[in-house]
Design an enzyme around this catalytic site. Structure first.
Site, mmCIF file in Angstrom:
data_model
loop_
_atom_site.group_PDB
_atom_site.id
_atom_site.type_symbol
_atom_site.label_atom_id
_atom_site.label_comp_id
_atom_site.label_asym_id
_atom_site.label_seq_id
_atom_site.Cartn_x
_atom_site.Cartn_y
_atom_site.Cartn_z
ATOM 1 C CG ASN A 23 -0.240 -0.061 2.514
ATOM 2 O OD1 ASN A 23 0.595 0.810 2.802
ATOM 3 N ND2 ASN A 23 -0.499 -1.074 3.316
ATOM 4 N N GLY A 31 -2.550 -9.762 3.694
ATOM 5 C CA GLY A 31 -2.342 -10.457 2.419
ATOM 6 C C GLY A 31 -0.891 -10.784 2.140
ATOM 7 C CG ASP A 33 2.408 -5.282 2.432
ATOM 8 O OD1 ASP A 33 3.640 -5.427 2.513
ATOM 9 O OD2 ASP A 33 1.832 -4.190 2.599
HETATM 10 N N1 AR6 Z 1 2.011 -15.600 -1.935
HETATM 11 C C1 AR6 Z 1 1.459 -15.276 -3.121
HETATM 12 N N2 AR6 Z 1 0.283 -14.616 -3.240
HETATM 13 C C2 AR6 Z 1 -0.357 -14.301 -2.091
HETATM 14 C C3 AR6 Z 1 0.165 -14.602 -0.808
HETATM 15 C C4 AR6 Z 1 1.401 -15.287 -0.758
HETATM 16 N N3 AR6 Z 1 1.988 -15.615 0.412
HETATM 17 N N4 AR6 Z 1 -0.733 -14.157 0.124
HETATM 18 C C5 AR6 Z 1 -1.766 -13.607 -0.552
HETATM 19 N N5 AR6 Z 1 -1.550 -13.700 -1.883
HETATM 20 P P1 AR6 Z 1 -3.635 -8.808 -1.475
HETATM 21 P P2 AR6 Z 1 -3.978 -6.266 -2.965
HETATM 22 C C6 AR6 Z 1 -2.397 -13.256 -3.011
HETATM 23 O O1 AR6 Z 1 -4.919 -8.586 -0.756
HETATM 24 O O2 AR6 Z 1 -5.308 -6.680 -3.473
HETATM 25 C C7 AR6 Z 1 -2.383 -5.478 1.917
HETATM 26 O O3 AR6 Z 1 -2.927 -5.308 3.194
HETATM 27 C C8 AR6 Z 1 -3.869 -13.044 -2.727
HETATM 28 O O4 AR6 Z 1 -4.543 -14.298 -2.676
HETATM 29 O O5 AR6 Z 1 -2.470 -9.284 -0.713
HETATM 30 O O6 AR6 Z 1 -3.007 -5.648 -3.909
HETATM 31 C C9 AR6 Z 1 -1.494 -4.310 1.496
HETATM 32 O O7 AR6 Z 1 -0.817 -3.734 2.580
HETATM 33 C C10 AR6 Z 1 -4.264 -12.237 -3.965
HETATM 34 O O8 AR6 Z 1 -4.441 -13.118 -5.085
HETATM 35 O O9 AR6 Z 1 -3.151 -7.451 -2.236
HETATM 36 C C11 AR6 Z 1 -2.495 -3.361 0.899
HETATM 37 O O10 AR6 Z 1 -3.112 -2.551 1.879
HETATM 38 C C12 AR6 Z 1 -3.005 -11.384 -4.228
HETATM 39 O O11 AR6 Z 1 -1.969 -11.980 -3.445
HETATM 40 C C13 AR6 Z 1 -3.520 -4.258 0.261
HETATM 41 O O12 AR6 Z 1 -3.451 -5.494 0.968
HETATM 42 C C14 AR6 Z 1 -3.150 -9.934 -3.832
HETATM 43 O O13 AR6 Z 1 -3.959 -9.813 -2.669
HETATM 44 C C15 AR6 Z 1 -3.180 -4.536 -1.195
HETATM 45 O O14 AR6 Z 1 -4.254 -5.254 -1.767
#
Ligand code: AR6
Length: 175
Positions: A23, A31, A33
């Site tokens: 973010n 997630g 991050d």
């Molecule tokens: N390895 C690979 N992919 C993953 C993992 C992992 N360990 N964990 C989750 N994903 P998101 P965004 C996938 O929500 O939508 C955070 O709080 C997940 O299933 O992580 O860009 C940041 O700080 C999905 O397919 O990211 C921001 O505030 C993908 O990663 C916000 O979330 C992205 O999901 C960013 O939101």
């Protein structure tokens, strides 16, 4: 172009760079991050603090610290509203700016998560088409041909990746 999709946890990959769907604070979150910060250790947060944030679509690079990856490239993706607030263009910029940094740092292998498709709610198929298109265009225009892994964390994302790979006539070699 050497692009594959793979289902699993991006924090386990021993590549030159993994990309973090961050973010704009760059100070961690949930997630992918959260998973990256946990696996890298507290030194990653300290390194991220020095940037004083990062605009949506831009990217910053840090060491990987305790991760098997050498670098982490942090890029805040757009929050999906309705597709009329430059969301597509901003997501494309995330991929472009991440690749630009990876190229500058001599990375030969880069893994991307599905940026913006989790809590930011970007439609997955459209996001995947933008990812593949942008990677293709960047690599052609810049004479850069690293190994690129699009990482799907869940089975649904992996299915969409495979469908889009077929649509683009790419081999969906899944390692
Ligand atoms: N390895 C690979 N992919 C993953 C993992 C992992 N360990 N964990 C989750 N994903 P998101 P965004 C996938 O929500 O939508 C955070 O709080 C997940 O299933 O992580 O860009 C940041 O700080 C999905 O397919 O990211 C921001 O505030 C993908 O990663 C916000 O979330 C992205 O999901 C960013 O939101």
């Amino acid at each position: 172009m050497d692009v594959i999709c793979w289902q699993g946890d991006i924090t386990t990959l021993k590549v030159d760079a993994i990309v973090n769907a961050a973010n704009t604070s760059l100070l961690g979150g949930g997630g992918v991050d959260g998973a990256i910060h946990r696996a890298a250790g507290g030194a990653l947060l300290e390194a991220c603090k020095k940037f004083n944030g990062c605009a949506t679509g831009e990217a910053r690079i840090t060491p990987g610290f305790n991760l098997p990856a050498r670098y982490v490239i942090h890029t805040p993706g757009p929050i999906w509203k309705d597709g009329k607030h430059h969301e597509q263009e901003l997501l494309s910029q995330c991929y472009q700016n991440s690749l630009k940094l990876a190229q500058e740092y001599g990375c030969e292998s880069i893994a991307f998560p599905a940026i913006s498709t989790g809590v930011y709610h970007f439609p997955l198929k459209l996001a995947t088409e933008i990812a593949v298109n942008t990677i293709q265009d960047y690599c052609l225009a810049s004479d850069y041909d690293p190994q690129i892994i699009l990482v799907a964390f869940d089975a649904n994302t992996q299915q969409v990746y495979q469908a889009v790979f077929n649509q683009f006539g790419l081999d969906d070699k899944n390692k």
